[in-house]
Scaffold this motif. Structure first.
Motif, PDB file in Angstrom:
ATOM      1  N   UNK A 209       0.762  -1.254   0.127  1.00 28.86           N
ATOM      2  CA  UNK A 209       0.098  -0.001   0.049  1.00 28.86           C
ATOM      3  C   UNK A 209       0.960   1.371  -0.122  1.00 28.86           C
ATOM      4  N   UNK A 210       1.910   1.248   0.815  1.00 25.91           N
ATOM      5  CA  UNK A 210       2.929   2.289   1.009  1.00 25.91           C
ATOM      6  C   UNK A 210       3.663   2.402  -0.474  1.00 25.91           C
ATOM      7  N   UNK A 211       4.049   1.444  -0.956  1.00 23.20           N
ATOM      8  CA  UNK A 211       4.589   1.478  -2.466  1.00 23.20           C
ATOM      9  C   UNK A 211       4.006   2.021  -3.493  1.00 23.20           C
ATOM     10  N   UNK A 212       2.656   1.552  -3.455  1.00 24.00           N
ATOM     11  CA  UNK A 212       1.933   1.996  -4.670  1.00 24.00           C
ATOM     12  C   UNK A 212       1.456   3.399  -4.457  1.00 24.00           C
ATOM     13  N   UNK A 213       0.893   4.175  -3.397  1.00 21.83           N
ATOM     14  CA  UNK A 213       0.831   5.498  -3.133  1.00 21.83           C
ATOM     15  C   UNK A 213       2.038   6.195  -3.481  1.00 21.83           C
ATOM     16  N   UNK A 214       3.275   5.767  -2.966  1.00 20.06           N
ATOM     17  CA  UNK A 214       4.535   6.563  -3.452  1.00 20.06           C
ATOM     18  C   UNK A 214       4.834   6.598  -4.990  1.00 20.06           C
ATOM     19  N   UNK A 215       4.525   5.512  -5.440  1.00 18.34           N
ATOM     20  CA  UNK A 215       4.556   5.384  -7.009  1.00 18.34           C
ATOM     21  C   UNK A 215       3.861   6.174  -7.755  1.00 18.34           C
ATOM     22  N   UNK A 216       2.577   6.159  -7.453  1.00 24.74           N
ATOM     23  CA  UNK A 216       1.741   6.969  -8.180  1.00 24.74           C
ATOM     24  C   UNK A 216       1.872   8.635  -8.043  1.00 24.74           C
ATOM     25  N   UNK A 217       2.227   9.120  -6.826  1.00 31.41           N
ATOM     26  CA  UNK A 217       2.366  10.486  -6.499  1.00 31.41           C
ATOM     27  C   UNK A 217       3.845  10.922  -7.065  1.00 31.41           C
ATOM     28  N   UNK A 218       4.850   9.915  -7.006  1.00 31.90           N
ATOM     29  CA  UNK A 218       6.232  10.435  -7.977  1.00 31.90           C
ATOM     30  C   UNK A 218       5.840  10.343  -9.459  1.00 31.90           C
ATOM     31  N   UNK A 219       5.026   9.465  -9.853  1.00 34.82           N
ATOM     32  CA  UNK A 219       4.843   9.355 -11.342  1.00 34.82           C
ATOM     33  C   UNK A 219       4.115  10.622 -11.947  1.00 34.82           C
ATOM     34  N   UNK A 220       3.035  11.287 -10.854  1.00 36.62           N
ATOM     35  CA  UNK A 220       2.455  12.310 -11.143  1.00 36.62           C
ATOM     36  C   UNK A 220       3.393  13.699 -11.396  1.00 36.62           C
ATOM     37  N   UNK A 221       4.612  13.467 -10.641  1.00 40.05           N
ATOM     38  CA  UNK A 221       5.368  14.472 -10.298  1.00 40.05           C
ATOM     39  C   UNK A 221       6.467  14.448 -11.461  1.00 40.05           C
ATOM     40  N   UNK A 222       6.442  13.502 -12.417  1.00 44.47           N
ATOM     41  CA  UNK A 222       7.351  13.431 -13.599  1.00 44.47           C
ATOM     42  C   UNK A 222       8.249  12.307 -13.565  1.00 44.47           C
ATOM     43  N   UNK A 223       8.455  11.595 -12.420  1.00 44.13           N
ATOM     44  CA  UNK A 223       9.629  10.544 -12.496  1.00 44.13           C
ATOM     45  C   UNK A 223       9.434   9.440 -13.454  1.00 44.13           C
ATOM     46  N   UNK A 224      10.438   9.287 -14.382  1.00 45.73           N
ATOM     47  CA  UNK A 224      10.183   8.306 -15.585  1.00 45.73           C
ATOM     48  C   UNK A 224      10.540   7.114 -15.355  1.00 45.73           C
ATOM     49  N   UNK A 225       9.657   5.938 -15.735  1.00 47.84           N
ATOM     50  CA  UNK A 225       9.962   4.716 -15.764  1.00 47.84           C
ATOM     51  C   UNK A 225      10.410   4.004 -16.621  1.00 47.84           C
ATOM     52  N   UNK A 226       9.973   2.581 -16.761  1.00 44.56           N
ATOM     53  CA  UNK A 226      10.382   1.984 -17.852  1.00 44.56           C
ATOM     54  C   UNK A 226       9.462   1.625 -19.023  1.00 44.56           C
ATOM     55  N   UNK A 227       9.902   1.538 -20.346  1.00 42.92           N
ATOM     56  CA  UNK A 227       8.887   1.214 -21.243  1.00 42.92           C
ATOM     57  C   UNK A 227       8.102   0.012 -21.060  1.00 42.92           C
ATOM     58  N   UNK A 228       8.596  -1.062 -20.501  1.00 42.94           N
ATOM     59  CA  UNK A 228       7.724  -2.376 -20.448  1.00 42.94           C
ATOM     60  C   UNK A 228       7.778  -2.801 -18.998  1.00 42.94           C
TER      61      UNK A 228
END
Length: 456
Positions: A209-228
């Motif tokens: 739960x903590x990981x998921x919320x951290x992930x979406x908030x960082x993604x919204x701030x523009x942290x780029x991830x992987x293509x696949x």
């Protein structure tokens, strides 16, 4: 594949949900919120997570069942710890997944910190996230356990991030980034099943739960991830399933069929694999008037999935922690035979030391067997041998609560009312009924977060 899945997550809306998905999401919300309430009063294992959330400062988000309000990530952590702590949340019988135990805490944190979030938006995110978790679990062609992993919290994390991305309105690219960031954080070793001392199995959903919320908030701030993030060379399926998966299970019927409409809602607060034996024990003892004193021994036929619930046998016959007892066929069957019920209060310290329950658990002997007519992991057979030489037999294809044998709405509501009565800050019956009505009518609400304002 990641492109297709992320477009679906980003674009799903209430108007496109089938009725079964809508009804399933309402039932999930009622069940999960009730169970979290109960754990707040019954699960001391979650206390350190609540303390850590509070130490990080006051905020807009409730720790459900308490008067504490904390920051969003702390709320996801604490409510995640509570979501599985009494092992009473919904399950997906077809694959190793509890799709909503991480998802609901994350969505509640967002509804209270990113609000107002209306009920239709919340339920849509719940339907999307739960479905993604189920699809990932179904698609595996190499068991995650083969690599030493423990699947349910890992799978749940990706469902939680999918639901949160939908609720926040992330773009397909941001959703892909959020899935990538989850891959960088989520883990759960199989050792969680083997350690006699740990209670991590109870509070495991805190971490995804903590990981998921951290992930979406960082993604919204523009942290780029992987293509696949799922199908890539060293991504999810490569890491957790040796690259063995079926893309069709992940994408066929996407946006048309939602697995969240086919979940199991538990009638008993223990591992789903114990339920057929609880049900058979209750039924046989009631139908035949079997008193505990006339039982010589009980044979239980388990399959390979349920073997973890009987092995090692001595430990399962005399568990030391509540969560180990909930993952024990001998102990839960003994509760059913001795007490005529398996309830939330039956896993306290006094119950774990009850000589009558322990004596019965010692008489329960497992047999490893599987029959084609049983649903894997949730079916089984039982034979009760009596002191007069007679025996009583039963078998179940699938235990009560499954989609083909669902709990009636009245039972689901009664479960909710019982759960909220056990919270750290319990609700009176009239308040519990009002909350149940509001949850079942979430699609009519303008602000889901407002349901969890402190009561004084």
């Amino acid at each position: 594949m990641s492109d297709l899945l992320c477009r679906h997550i980003a674009t799903a809306r209430w108007e496109t949900l089938p009725d079964l998905a809508r009804e399933g999401a309402r039932s999930v919300a009622l069940d999960a919120i009730g169970v979290i309430h109960a754990a707040s009063g019954l699960a001391p294992e979650a206390a350190p997570f609540i303390a850590l959330a509070r130490a990080n400062g006051a905020g807009p988000c409730a720790i459900i069942g308490t008067q504490h309000r904390v920051q969003p990530i702390g709320a996801a952590l604490a409510n995640g710890a509570l979501a599985h702590a009494v092992d009473y949340e919904d399950a997906f019988d077809r694959a190793p997944a509890h799709p909503n135990a991480s998802l609901v805490p994350v969505l509640l944190a967002l509804a209270q910190s990113e609000g107002p979030v209306d009920g239709r938006r919340f339920l849509t995110a719940l339907a999307v996230g739960g479905d993604v978790a189920c699809r990932i679990a179904l698609s595996l062609r190499q068991p995650m356990e083969q690599g030493g992993w423990y699947p349910p919290p890992i799978v749940a994390a990706f469902g939680a991030v999918a639901g949160a991305a939908n609720l926040l309105g992330l773009s397909p690219q941001q959703t892909r980034d959020a899935l990538s960031l989850t891959l960088c954080q989520v883990t759960m070793p199989g050792e969680i099943k083997h350690s006699r001392r740990t209670t991590l199995r109870a509070v495991r959903e805190a971490f995804p739960a903590q990981a998921a919320l951290t992930s979406v908030l960082l993604a919204r701030e523009g942290v780029p991830g992987f293509e696949e993030p799922l199908e890539g060379k060293s991504a999810f399926f490569a890491l957790y399933a040796g690259g063995q998966f079926d893309p069709a299970d992940l994408t066929d019927g996407l946006g048309v069929h939602y697995w969240g409409g086919e979940l199991t809602f538990k009638p008993w607060p223990s591992c789903r694999g114990t339920h057929p034996f609880i049900e058979m024990a209750l039924d046989l003892s009631a139908r035949h008037g079997i008193a505990p004193s006339v039982i010589e021994r009980v044979e239980v036929s388990v399959d390979g999935i349920q073997s973890m619930l009987v092995d090692p046998l001595a430990r399962k016959q005399a568990p030391e922690t509540a969560i180990d007892a909930k993952f024990s066929v001998p102990f839960t069957t003994a509760l059913a035979l001795v007490r005529g019920a398996v309830r939330l209060e039956d896993f306290d310290a006094a119950s774990l030391a009850d000589p009558e329950v322990l004596a019965m658990a010692a008489r329960i002997q497992p047999l490893l067997e599987h029959r084609p007519e049983w649903q894997p992991g949730v079916g089984g057979a039982m034979r009760i041998m009596l002191t007069n030489g007679e025996s009583r037999h039963a078998w179940l294809k699938n235990a009560l609560g499954c989609p083909t044998r669902p709990l009636p709405p009245s039972a689901q509501r009664a479960k909710f009312v019982d759960c909220v009565d056990r919270a750290a800050s319990p609700l009176k019956p009239d308040a519990a009924d009002r909350l149940a009505d509001a949850i079942l009518g979430l699609d009519l609400l303008d602000d889901v977060g407002a349901l969890f304002q402190p009561t004084g």
